[in-house]
Motif scaffolding. Sequence first.
Motif, mmCIF file in Angstrom:
data_model
loop_
_atom_site.group_PDB
_atom_site.id
_atom_site.type_symbol
_atom_site.label_atom_id
_atom_site.label_comp_id
_atom_site.label_asym_id
_atom_site.label_seq_id
_atom_site.Cartn_x
_atom_site.Cartn_y
_atom_site.Cartn_z
ATOM 1 N N THR A 69 21.593 -3.552 -9.896
ATOM 2 C CA THR A 69 22.189 -2.611 -8.957
ATOM 3 C C THR A 69 23.688 -2.883 -8.934
ATOM 4 O OG1 THR A 69 21.862 -4.096 -7.079
ATOM 5 C CG2 THR A 69 20.154 -2.435 -7.474
ATOM 6 N N LEU B 66 21.920 1.982 -9.876
ATOM 7 C CA LEU B 66 20.749 1.223 -10.307
ATOM 8 C C LEU B 66 20.476 1.586 -11.759
ATOM 9 C CD1 LEU B 66 17.668 0.039 -8.804
ATOM 10 C CD2 LEU B 66 17.202 1.961 -10.297
ATOM 11 N N ALA C 14 26.067 -1.101 -3.959
ATOM 12 C CA ALA C 14 24.910 -0.223 -3.724
ATOM 13 C C ALA C 14 24.523 -0.157 -2.249
ATOM 14 C CB ALA C 14 23.713 -0.680 -4.555
ATOM 15 N N TRP D 2 14.807 0.020 -5.686
ATOM 16 C CA TRP D 2 14.962 -1.251 -6.390
ATOM 17 C C TRP D 2 13.839 -2.217 -6.012
ATOM 18 C CZ3 TRP D 2 15.978 -6.131 -4.307
ATOM 19 C CH2 TRP D 2 16.292 -7.128 -5.226
#
Length: 148
Positions: free
Chosen positions: A87, A74, A91, A102
């Motif tokens: 991201t 991120l 992820a 996020w």
Amino acid sequence: MALSMAAVVTAQCQWPVPPLPSPLAFQAIPGDRFSNLRRQAIQFVDARQWQGFHFVERKEHGSFQVHCRGVPVLWLENRPEHVLMQTSLDAEQRAPEVLQLWAFLRWQLQPLDYLEQVLIGVPEPVLMDRVLGKLAGGVPDGVRCVKG
């Protein structure tokens, strides 16, 4: 009729609708608000260092990254014209908890609409990159940041 309805439901279960692309660019914010987002990311990482998360300060655009075992998952950049948040494509497999961070950070920002993002040249992973990422398989356990 019931048979065709069951077929539609079964098809949707087997082939779920892909999620809509998430905004990557957000309206510009003052430095103190960005500092607050930075503090929240540091708190997230500090609470999960034992899982392999690390906070990395970047010089350009006053940005920072959250890494999972050395791999950025991120990143946030506070550019003069907008905030950019991304991201990594893996992820969800590499560091599923980073998606909570996020979402929390994104909730605090005002997204630019799709046309605004296109006009400022915000990079968006192409569909083929997303598909290839999914087909490449999972991330090995030794390089993931998960609760143990």
